[in-house]
Design a protein around this motif. Structure first.
Motif, PDB file in Angstrom:
ATOM      1  N   ILE A 246       4.225   2.001   1.923  1.00  0.00           N
ATOM      2  CA  ILE A 246       5.293   3.176   1.385  1.00  0.00           C
ATOM      3  C   ILE A 246       4.440   4.374   1.724  1.00  0.00           C
ATOM      4  CG2 ILE A 246       6.506   4.150  -0.398  1.00  0.00           C
ATOM      5  CD1 ILE A 246       5.428   0.686  -1.291  1.00  0.00           C
ATOM      6  N   MET A 247       4.857   5.504   2.488  1.00  0.00           N
ATOM      7  CA  MET A 247       4.089   6.719   2.501  1.00  0.00           C
ATOM      8  C   MET A 247       5.022   7.862   2.199  1.00  0.00           C
ATOM      9  SD  MET A 247       4.716   6.694   6.693  1.00  0.00           S
ATOM     10  CE  MET A 247       4.686   4.781   6.560  1.00  0.00           C
ATOM     11  N   MET A 248       3.947   8.961   2.017  1.00  0.00           N
ATOM     12  CA  MET A 248       4.504  10.220   1.658  1.00  0.00           C
ATOM     13  C   MET A 248       4.702  10.918   2.863  1.00  0.00           C
ATOM     14  SD  MET A 248       3.039  13.324  -0.662  1.00  0.00           S
ATOM     15  CE  MET A 248       3.182  12.155  -2.280  1.00  0.00           C
ATOM     16  N   GLN A 249       6.002  11.527   3.189  1.00  0.00           N
ATOM     17  CA  GLN A 249       6.041  12.097   4.637  1.00  0.00           C
ATOM     18  C   GLN A 249       6.437  13.686   4.503  1.00  0.00           C
ATOM     19  OE1 GLN A 249       6.188  12.054   7.886  1.00  0.00           O
ATOM     20  NE2 GLN A 249       5.481   9.874   8.014  1.00  0.00           N
ATOM     21  N   GLU A 250       6.315  14.789   5.111  1.00  0.00           N
ATOM     22  CA  GLU A 250       6.459  15.829   5.434  1.00  0.00           C
ATOM     23  C   GLU A 250       7.443  16.230   6.509  1.00  0.00           C
ATOM     24  OE1 GLU A 250       5.952  18.825   6.844  1.00  0.00           O
ATOM     25  OE2 GLU A 250       6.135  20.271   5.360  1.00  0.00           O
ATOM     26  N   GLU A 251       8.386  17.139   6.288  1.00  0.00           N
ATOM     27  CA  GLU A 251       9.507  17.458   7.323  1.00  0.00           C
ATOM     28  C   GLU A 251       9.075  17.675   8.672  1.00  0.00           C
ATOM     29  OE1 GLU A 251      11.831  20.563   6.261  1.00  0.00           O
ATOM     30  OE2 GLU A 251      10.616  22.076   6.609  1.00  0.00           O
ATOM     31  N   ARG A 252       7.983  18.335   8.757  1.00  0.00           N
ATOM     32  CA  ARG A 252       7.418  18.450  10.165  1.00  0.00           C
ATOM     33  C   ARG A 252       6.936  17.090  10.911  1.00  0.00           C
ATOM     34  NH1 ARG A 252       4.728  22.733   7.129  1.00  0.00           N
ATOM     35  NH2 ARG A 252       5.542  24.810   7.431  1.00  0.00           N
ATOM     36  N   TYR A 253       6.802  16.217  10.300  1.00  0.00           N
ATOM     37  CA  TYR A 253       6.213  14.819  11.199  1.00  0.00           C
ATOM     38  C   TYR A 253       7.271  13.811  10.868  1.00  0.00           C
ATOM     39  CZ  TYR A 253       1.612  16.953  11.204  1.00  0.00           C
ATOM     40  OH  TYR A 253       0.693  17.697  11.492  1.00  0.00           O
ATOM     41  N   LEU A 254       8.390  14.023  10.350  1.00  0.00           N
ATOM     42  CA  LEU A 254       9.363  13.130  10.185  1.00  0.00           C
ATOM     43  C   LEU A 254      10.012  12.639  11.385  1.00  0.00           C
ATOM     44  CD1 LEU A 254      10.678  11.218   7.771  1.00  0.00           C
ATOM     45  CD2 LEU A 254      12.584  12.877   7.805  1.00  0.00           C
ATOM     46  N   ARG A 255      10.379  13.530  12.079  1.00  0.00           N
ATOM     47  CA  ARG A 255      10.879  13.475  13.430  1.00  0.00           C
ATOM     48  C   ARG A 255       9.798  12.561  14.309  1.00  0.00           C
ATOM     49  NH1 ARG A 255      15.673  15.371  15.961  1.00  0.00           N
ATOM     50  NH2 ARG A 255      15.817  16.800  14.602  1.00  0.00           N
TER      51      ARG A 255
ATOM     52  N   ARG B 162       1.018  -1.334  -0.025  1.00  0.00           N
ATOM     53  CA  ARG B 162       0.058  -0.110   0.236  1.00  0.00           C
ATOM     54  C   ARG B 162       0.789   1.086  -0.005  1.00  0.00           C
ATOM     55  NH1 ARG B 162      -2.632  -0.656   4.467  1.00  0.00           N
ATOM     56  NH2 ARG B 162      -2.650   1.282   5.483  1.00  0.00           N
ATOM     57  N   TYR B 163       0.666   2.115  -0.897  1.00  0.00           N
ATOM     58  CA  TYR B 163       1.225   3.507  -1.076  1.00  0.00           C
ATOM     59  C   TYR B 163       0.343   4.595  -0.834  1.00  0.00           C
ATOM     60  CZ  TYR B 163       3.804   7.159  -3.566  1.00  0.00           C
ATOM     61  OH  TYR B 163       4.377   8.496  -3.766  1.00  0.00           O
ATOM     62  N   SER B 164       0.889   5.505   0.192  1.00  0.00           N
ATOM     63  CA  SER B 164       0.002   6.582   0.633  1.00  0.00           C
ATOM     64  C   SER B 164       0.550   7.826   0.328  1.00  0.00           C
ATOM     65  CB  SER B 164      -0.503   6.495   2.235  1.00  0.00           C
ATOM     66  OG  SER B 164      -1.276   5.297   2.474  1.00  0.00           O
TER      67      SER B 164
ATOM     68  N   LYS C 266      15.155  22.630   0.128  1.00  0.00           N
ATOM     69  CA  LYS C 266      14.354  22.113   1.115  1.00  0.00           C
ATOM     70  C   LYS C 266      13.805  20.930   0.374  1.00  0.00           C
ATOM     71  CE  LYS C 266      10.107  22.770   3.510  1.00  0.00           C
ATOM     72  NZ  LYS C 266       9.345  21.311   3.008  1.00  0.00           N
ATOM     73  N   PRO C 267      13.502  19.619   1.007  1.00  0.00           N
ATOM     74  CA  PRO C 267      12.938  18.416   0.474  1.00  0.00           C
ATOM     75  C   PRO C 267      11.517  18.763   0.251  1.00  0.00           C
ATOM     76  CG  PRO C 267      14.184  17.828   2.289  1.00  0.00           C
ATOM     77  CD  PRO C 267      14.276  19.317   2.363  1.00  0.00           C
ATOM     78  N   ALA C 268      10.931  18.629  -0.948  1.00  0.00           N
ATOM     79  CA  ALA C 268       9.507  18.866  -1.350  1.00  0.00           C
ATOM     80  C   ALA C 268       8.856  18.082  -0.091  1.00  0.00           C
ATOM     81  CB  ALA C 268       9.364  18.831  -2.627  1.00  0.00           C
ATOM     82  N   MET C 269       8.988  16.733  -0.436  1.00  0.00           N
ATOM     83  CA  MET C 269       8.313  15.830   0.691  1.00  0.00           C
ATOM     84  C   MET C 269       9.426  14.412   0.905  1.00  0.00           C
ATOM     85  SD  MET C 269       5.287  15.303  -1.942  1.00  0.00           S
ATOM     86  CE  MET C 269       5.298  17.208  -2.157  1.00  0.00           C
ATOM     87  N   PHE C 270       8.940  13.575   1.512  1.00  0.00           N
ATOM     88  CA  PHE C 270       9.990  12.536   1.483  1.00  0.00           C
ATOM     89  C   PHE C 270       9.143  11.225   1.183  1.00  0.00           C
ATOM     90  CE2 PHE C 270      11.570  15.420   4.958  1.00  0.00           C
ATOM     91  CZ  PHE C 270      13.031  15.191   4.488  1.00  0.00           C
ATOM     92  N   TYR C 271       9.782  10.043   0.667  1.00  0.00           N
ATOM     93  CA  TYR C 271       9.407   8.772   0.664  1.00  0.00           C
ATOM     94  C   TYR C 271      10.012   8.122   1.865  1.00  0.00           C
ATOM     95  CZ  TYR C 271       8.759   9.566  -4.336  1.00  0.00           C
ATOM     96  OH  TYR C 271       8.493  10.259  -5.591  1.00  0.00           O
ATOM     97  N   SER C 272       9.002   7.465   2.743  1.00  0.00           N
ATOM     98  CA  SER C 272       9.515   6.573   3.853  1.00  0.00           C
ATOM     99  C   SER C 272       8.707   5.299   3.923  1.00  0.00           C
ATOM    100  CB  SER C 272       8.677   7.232   5.131  1.00  0.00           C
ATOM    101  OG  SER C 272       9.469   8.267   5.485  1.00  0.00           O
ATOM    102  N   VAL C 273       9.300   4.238   4.382  1.00  0.00           N
ATOM    103  CA  VAL C 273       8.709   2.829   4.502  1.00  0.00           C
ATOM    104  C   VAL C 273       8.277   2.593   5.661  1.00  0.00           C
ATOM    105  CG1 VAL C 273       9.465   0.422   4.043  1.00  0.00           C
ATOM    106  CG2 VAL C 273       9.905   2.189   2.294  1.00  0.00           C
TER     107      VAL C 273
END
Length: 433
Positions: free
Chosen positions: A96-105, A41-43, A311-318
């Motif tokens: 797999i999810m899209m992440q944003e820098e304010r929530y990555l930590r 699943r990819y969000s 600035k990273p536009a957004m992140f790929y995370s697993v």
């Protein structure tokens, strides 16, 4: 592309996230269907055009990887974070999810994300070094930038010409020249064209200013990395622009800010300068009907160091709970490194973080996005480094900054009082006292 700096209050999503991540992030994602095909699943978040594009990308990937099936799971920005927090709490996070820098930590610190550097099949060798480590925390890689943007001054040459004022040399101009130039434009046009839109609403502008002073917005450990004096000087510049007429008065600034990019002084042909992300150039160019130019921030050549950054536009995370992390890594690799994916996505997720892929799509970009890519290439050699992921609670800083900026503009706070209140509230929001 969805704005990199969303203006929706994030406190509710942050609260849901904090509650959700107290639960275990184990289990969940990924399954093997009866036909032996691994299902992932990819969000992501975004508008309909992004959904359509990413589904096309998924179709290509599945054609090349018949042993993997990608289930699309998307929503709008406003619903994304509550949905992701709830799924994570239930042990059903997307693979797999899209992440944003304010929530990555937040997700990374609580063990919800896999360390991408440990996954086989994911080649990170071509990622722009200025953002390659932007998703790293405590020695682990929890996110890889999908693409890059830069915060820049956007200028309307027609507005400058109408006011009889020359465009600045953005390789040498100072903050004092910026303030004087804005006032000159307003005065020369009898107020028909305002010199600049307020730049104090977004903390990223101050981030550049602080970096120019050898400081930073946040340290690696999430604490504030600048002095009260530096933040006071930042607010003093806004006060000077209010006093000399270089920017709109308080009430008008509130209206402009609430209207977003489409109601900016550039989009409405009522001003000469404003600050936005490079990925917003296309929309503002279209709204204004003019060829808007990108300029470096003032002070880049006169400070202790340069302050602009990618600035990273957004992140790929697993997900750390994915049953099939290697297959998930294979999909992330495709998104990052394949020309086929980039030819469809173009700059919608930022200009590609893979430098070779970025070069491959350059001639296919719309004119404004191509100019953004050229601008990023021009400033790249002057950029010293990137920034660490913001601390937990950084989402609240958007609204704190707007509220304190308005209070100062309406005369309720002096620049020093605004700086002191901003520091106090941000430390409370991020727990960094």
């Amino acid at each position: 592309m969805a704005p990199v700096n969303p203006r929706r209050p994030l406190a509710a999503a942050a609260t849901a996230l904090a509650l959700a991540l107290t639960a275990s992030a184990c289990g969940g994602g990924g399954s093997a269907a009866e036909d032996g095909v691994v299902e992932l699943r990819y969000s992501w978040w975004g508008a309909d055009d992004r959904h359509s594009t990413l589904q096309q990308v998924i179709d290509i990937f599945e054609g090349q990887n018949p042993d993997i099936r990608i289930v699309a799971d998307y929503t709008d920005w406003g619903s994304y974070w509550d949905k992701l927090a709830t799924a994570t709490a239930a042990g059903d996070a997307p693979d797999i999810m899209m992440q944003e820098e304010r929530y990555l930590r937040e997700y990374g610190d609580r063990g919800a994300l896999a360390d991408l550097s440990q996954l086989e099949g994911l080649d990170l060798s071509k990622i722009d070094p200025l953002v390659a480590q932007s998703g790293d925390l405590d020695g682990a890689t929890y996110g890889i930038a999908s693409g890059v943007n830069a915060y820049a001054v956007l200028a309307d040459p027609e507005a400058f010409e109408a006011a009889g004022v020359e465009l600045p040399d953005d390789e040498t101009w100072t903050w004092e020249e910026y303030i004087a130039l804005a006032a000159e434009i307003t005065e020369a046009s009898d107020g028909d064209i305002v010199g600049t839109q307020s730049i104090a609403y977004n903390e990223q502008g101050f981030q550049i200013f602080a970096r120019q002073h050898g400081e930073r917005l946040y340290n690696e450990d999430g604490t504030l990395g600048f002095s009260e004096e530096t933040l006071t000087a930042w607010f003093e510049m806004t006060q000077e622009l209010l006093d000399n007429g270089g920017q709109p008065a308080a009430a008008q600034s509130v209206e402009i800010e609430a209207g977003g990019p489409d109601q900016s002084v550039l989009s409405t042909n009522t001003g000469a300068m404003a600050v936005f992300w490079t990925n917003q150039l296309g929309g503002i160019t279209e709204s204004s009907g003019r060829e808007i130019e990108l300029l470096r921030f003032p002070g880049e050549s006169t400070g202790d160091r340069t302050g602009m950054f990618f600035k990273p536009a957004m992140f790929y995370s697993v997900s750390a709970g994915s049953d099939h992390p290697e297959e998930a890594a294979r999909f992330v690799d495709f998104m990052l490194n394949s020309n086929e994916a980039s030819e469809l996505i173009l700059s919608d997720l930022g200009l590609p973080a893979n430098v070779d892929v970025r070069g491959h799509i350059l001639s296919s970009l719309p004119p404004a996005d191509e100019r953004s890519a050229v601008f990023l290439a021009e400033i790249e050699d002057s950029i010293v480094d990137g920034n660490p992921p913001p601390p937990i609670g950084a989402g609240q800083v958007v609204e704190i900054t707007k509220r304190i900026t308005d209070s100062m503009a309406f005369g309720d706070l002096t620049p020093q009082e605004a700086a002191q209140q901003w520091i106090s509230e941000v430390e409370a929001a991020t727990g960094s006292q």
